[in-house]
Write a protein that holds these residues in place. Structure first.
Motif, PDB file in Angstrom:
ATOM      1  N   GLY A 109     -13.988  -0.729  10.413  1.00 15.89           N
ATOM      2  CA  GLY A 109     -12.779  -1.282  10.992  1.00 15.89           C
ATOM      3  C   GLY A 109     -12.686  -2.790  10.917  1.00 15.89           C
ATOM      4  N   LEU A 110     -13.456  -3.463  11.737  1.00 12.53           N
ATOM      5  CA  LEU A 110     -13.330  -4.909  11.851  1.00 12.53           C
ATOM      6  C   LEU A 110     -13.471  -5.618  10.510  1.00 12.53           C
ATOM      7  N   GLY A 111     -14.506  -5.287   9.743  1.00 15.20           N
ATOM      8  CA  GLY A 111     -14.714  -5.959   8.464  1.00 15.20           C
ATOM      9  C   GLY A 111     -13.591  -5.727   7.465  1.00 15.20           C
ATOM     10  N   PRO A 112     -13.272  -4.463   7.147  1.00 20.31           N
ATOM     11  CA  PRO A 112     -12.202  -4.222   6.174  1.00 20.31           C
ATOM     12  C   PRO A 112     -10.843  -4.762   6.609  1.00 20.31           C
ATOM     13  N   MET A 113     -10.499  -4.597   7.870  1.00 22.55           N
ATOM     14  CA  MET A 113      -9.184  -5.056   8.327  1.00 22.55           C
ATOM     15  C   MET A 113      -9.109  -6.581   8.359  1.00 22.55           C
ATOM     16  N   ALA A 114     -10.180  -7.226   8.820  1.00 20.38           N
ATOM     17  CA  ALA A 114     -10.195  -8.692   8.820  1.00 20.38           C
ATOM     18  C   ALA A 114     -10.147  -9.227   7.396  1.00 20.38           C
ATOM     19  N   GLY A 115     -10.854  -8.561   6.492  1.00 20.63           N
ATOM     20  CA  GLY A 115     -10.822  -8.985   5.102  1.00 20.63           C
ATOM     21  C   GLY A 115      -9.434  -8.871   4.499  1.00 20.63           C
ATOM     22  N   GLN A 116      -8.730  -7.797   4.819  1.00 17.87           N
ATOM     23  CA  GLN A 116      -7.374  -7.629   4.301  1.00 17.87           C
ATOM     24  C   GLN A 116      -6.426  -8.669   4.900  1.00 17.87           C
ATOM     25  N   ALA A 117      -6.578  -8.946   6.191  1.00 17.92           N
ATOM     26  CA  ALA A 117      -5.735  -9.971   6.815  1.00 17.92           C
ATOM     27  C   ALA A 117      -5.948 -11.311   6.140  1.00 17.92           C
ATOM     28  N   HIS A 118      -7.202 -11.658   5.928  1.00 18.70           N
ATOM     29  CA  HIS A 118      -7.527 -12.924   5.260  1.00 18.70           C
ATOM     30  C   HIS A 118      -6.946 -12.940   3.852  1.00 18.70           C
ATOM     31  N   HIS A 119      -7.063 -11.812   3.150  1.00 18.42           N
ATOM     32  CA  HIS A 119      -6.552 -11.743   1.776  1.00 18.42           C
ATOM     33  C   HIS A 119      -5.042 -11.984   1.726  1.00 18.42           C
ATOM     34  N   PHE A 120      -4.296 -11.241   2.515  1.00 20.78           N
ATOM     35  CA  PHE A 120      -2.840 -11.362   2.446  1.00 20.78           C
ATOM     36  C   PHE A 120      -2.336 -12.692   2.995  1.00 20.78           C
ATOM     37  N   ARG A 121      -3.090 -13.290   3.909  1.00 21.02           N
ATOM     38  CA  ARG A 121      -2.668 -14.572   4.465  1.00 21.02           C
ATOM     39  C   ARG A 121      -3.023 -15.740   3.553  1.00 21.02           C
ATOM     40  N   ASP A 122      -4.145 -15.654   2.813  1.00 17.00           N
ATOM     41  CA  ASP A 122      -4.645 -16.809   2.054  1.00 17.00           C
ATOM     42  C   ASP A 122      -4.611 -16.633   0.537  1.00 17.00           C
ATOM     43  N   TYR A 123      -4.975 -15.439   0.051  1.00 17.04           N
ATOM     44  CA  TYR A 123      -5.242 -15.285  -1.366  1.00 17.04           C
ATOM     45  C   TYR A 123      -4.140 -14.594  -2.156  1.00 17.04           C
ATOM     46  N   ALA A 124      -3.310 -13.806  -1.515  1.00 16.51           N
ATOM     47  CA  ALA A 124      -2.268 -13.073  -2.245  1.00 16.51           C
ATOM     48  C   ALA A 124      -1.353 -14.056  -2.984  1.00 16.51           C
ATOM     49  N   PRO A 125      -1.063 -13.804  -4.252  1.00 15.74           N
ATOM     50  CA  PRO A 125      -0.245 -14.748  -5.029  1.00 15.74           C
ATOM     51  C   PRO A 125       1.171 -14.880  -4.500  1.00 15.74           C
ATOM     52  N   GLU A 126       1.636 -13.883  -3.783  1.00 17.94           N
ATOM     53  CA  GLU A 126       2.933 -13.988  -3.117  1.00 17.94           C
ATOM     54  C   GLU A 126       2.765 -13.525  -1.675  1.00 17.94           C
ATOM     55  N   LYS A 127       3.464 -14.188  -0.777  1.00 20.89           N
ATOM     56  CA  LYS A 127       3.340 -13.877   0.644  1.00 20.89           C
ATOM     57  C   LYS A 127       4.196 -12.650   0.963  1.00 20.89           C
ATOM     58  N   ILE A 128       3.530 -11.556   1.225  1.00 23.49           N
ATOM     59  CA  ILE A 128       4.198 -10.294   1.512  1.00 23.49           C
ATOM     60  C   ILE A 128       4.153 -10.093   3.018  1.00 23.49           C
ATOM     61  N   ALA A 129       5.288 -10.195   3.658  1.00 24.76           N
ATOM     62  CA  ALA A 129       5.345 -10.153   5.123  1.00 24.76           C
ATOM     63  C   ALA A 129       4.762  -8.856   5.674  1.00 24.76           C
ATOM     64  N   TYR A 130       5.051  -7.741   5.011  1.00 23.71           N
ATOM     65  CA  TYR A 130       4.543  -6.470   5.514  1.00 23.71           C
ATOM     66  C   TYR A 130       3.018  -6.465   5.547  1.00 23.71           C
ATOM     67  N   GLY A 131       2.385  -6.889   4.445  1.00 20.93           N
ATOM     68  CA  GLY A 131       0.928  -6.914   4.387  1.00 20.93           C
ATOM     69  C   GLY A 131       0.333  -7.866   5.413  1.00 20.93           C
ATOM     70  N   ILE A 132       0.930  -9.040   5.545  1.00 17.93           N
ATOM     71  CA  ILE A 132       0.438 -10.019   6.513  1.00 17.93           C
ATOM     72  C   ILE A 132       0.525  -9.462   7.929  1.00 17.93           C
ATOM     73  N   ASP A 133       1.691  -8.920   8.260  1.00 14.58           N
ATOM     74  CA  ASP A 133       1.881  -8.398   9.614  1.00 14.58           C
ATOM     75  C   ASP A 133       0.992  -7.184   9.878  1.00 14.58           C
ATOM     76  N   ARG A 134       0.906  -6.295   8.896  1.00 17.97           N
ATOM     77  CA  ARG A 134       0.120  -5.063   9.077  1.00 17.97           C
ATOM     78  C   ARG A 134      -1.324  -5.376   9.438  1.00 17.97           C
ATOM     79  N   TYR A 135      -1.960  -6.236   8.672  1.00 19.77           N
ATOM     80  CA  TYR A 135      -3.385  -6.468   8.881  1.00 19.77           C
ATOM     81  C   TYR A 135      -3.655  -7.487   9.979  1.00 19.77           C
ATOM     82  N   THR A 136      -2.784  -8.468  10.144  1.00 18.61           N
ATOM     83  CA  THR A 136      -2.954  -9.406  11.253  1.00 18.61           C
ATOM     84  C   THR A 136      -2.844  -8.668  12.580  1.00 18.61           C
TER      85      THR A 136
END
Length: 233
Positions: A109-136
């Motif tokens: 839980g904590l590791g995979p979800m935190a990693g996805q939040a970090h990915h969509f907030r920092d590394y994703a080439p385009e800011k996808i609101a759904y991904g950011i909100d989902r994992y944050t």
């Protein structure tokens, strides 16, 4: 004295788990850096140790029966070291189950979800609101779980254990996950308590100079291709 444990490592939340544990144990170890931004995790020799192409991994030259053993997956490494040295992983079955619950909660839980939040907030080439909100939001929920758990105890499973070691490196990146620890007072106290342990400080310090010499991953497109574009080999 036996030869030091070989630790295949890069300074990430998963890597910290192993160096923190070894520092807490006071066990000698040698670090073999696996620069994941350069793709060193795909080297054939490393694949023999870690078939999932992920660090950390260890080789203990003094494994069961005195023969060497290699282990991959950070949770399995923590359990092995805890059993071998009889510390931070209780022998009592009820207490051990409590530690295991929180260790696997982090792993699944904590590791995979935190990693996805970090990915969509920092590394994703385009800011996808759904991904950011989902994992944050999911990380926020998980922080709430920890906060409730820590309301009446100092550590996740009673005494300080491998469960705390597994979680602290992920909480360390709370800002990159879009979280504010002031919203979670019990979690914040736990985090400050664990981070103040000298062995935790030493474990997290391992490899920071190596990492500092690398380009910022958020700006390093070649490293992103290696890390985020992987398919079966």
């Amino acid at each position: 004295m036996t030869a030091p444990i070989e630790v295949y490592y890069w300074p990430t939340p998963n890597g910290y788990k192993v160096t923190i544990m070894l520092e807490e144990l006071g066990v000698p170890y040698d670090v073999r850096y696996i620069n994941i931004g350069k793709g060193e995790q795909f080297a054939p020799d490393f694949l023999k140790i870690a078939p999932n192409n992920r660090m950390p991994a260890i080789i203990d030259p003094d494994g069961p029966g005195g023969a060497p053993i290699s282990i991959f997956e950070s949770g399995a490494i923590l359990q092995y070291l805890g059993r071998k040295y009889g510390q931070f992983y209780p022998a009592d079955e009820r207490k051990r189950v409590d530690v295991d619950q929180w260790l696997f909660w982090q792993m699944g839980g904590l590791g995979p979800m935190a990693g996805q939040a970090h990915h969509f907030r920092d590394y994703a080439p385009e800011k996808i609101a759904y991904g950011i909100d989902r994992y944050t939001n999911e990380v926020n929920r998980l922080y709430g779980v920890m906060n409730r758990r820590l309301a009446d105890r100092e550590y996740l499973a009673g005494d300080y254990s491998i469960a705390d070691m597994a979680c602290v490196g992920w909480v360390r990146s709370y800002e990159k996950q879009g979280q504010d620890l002031n919203d979670f007072p019990h979690l914040k106290l736990w985090f400050e308590t664990v981070m103040a342990r000298p062995a935790v400080e030493r474990g997290i310090a391992v490899g920071q100079e190596e990492r500092a010499r690398q380009a910022n991953l958020a700006e390093d497109k070649e490293a992103q291709k290696i890390l985020f574009g992987q398919r079966a080999r």
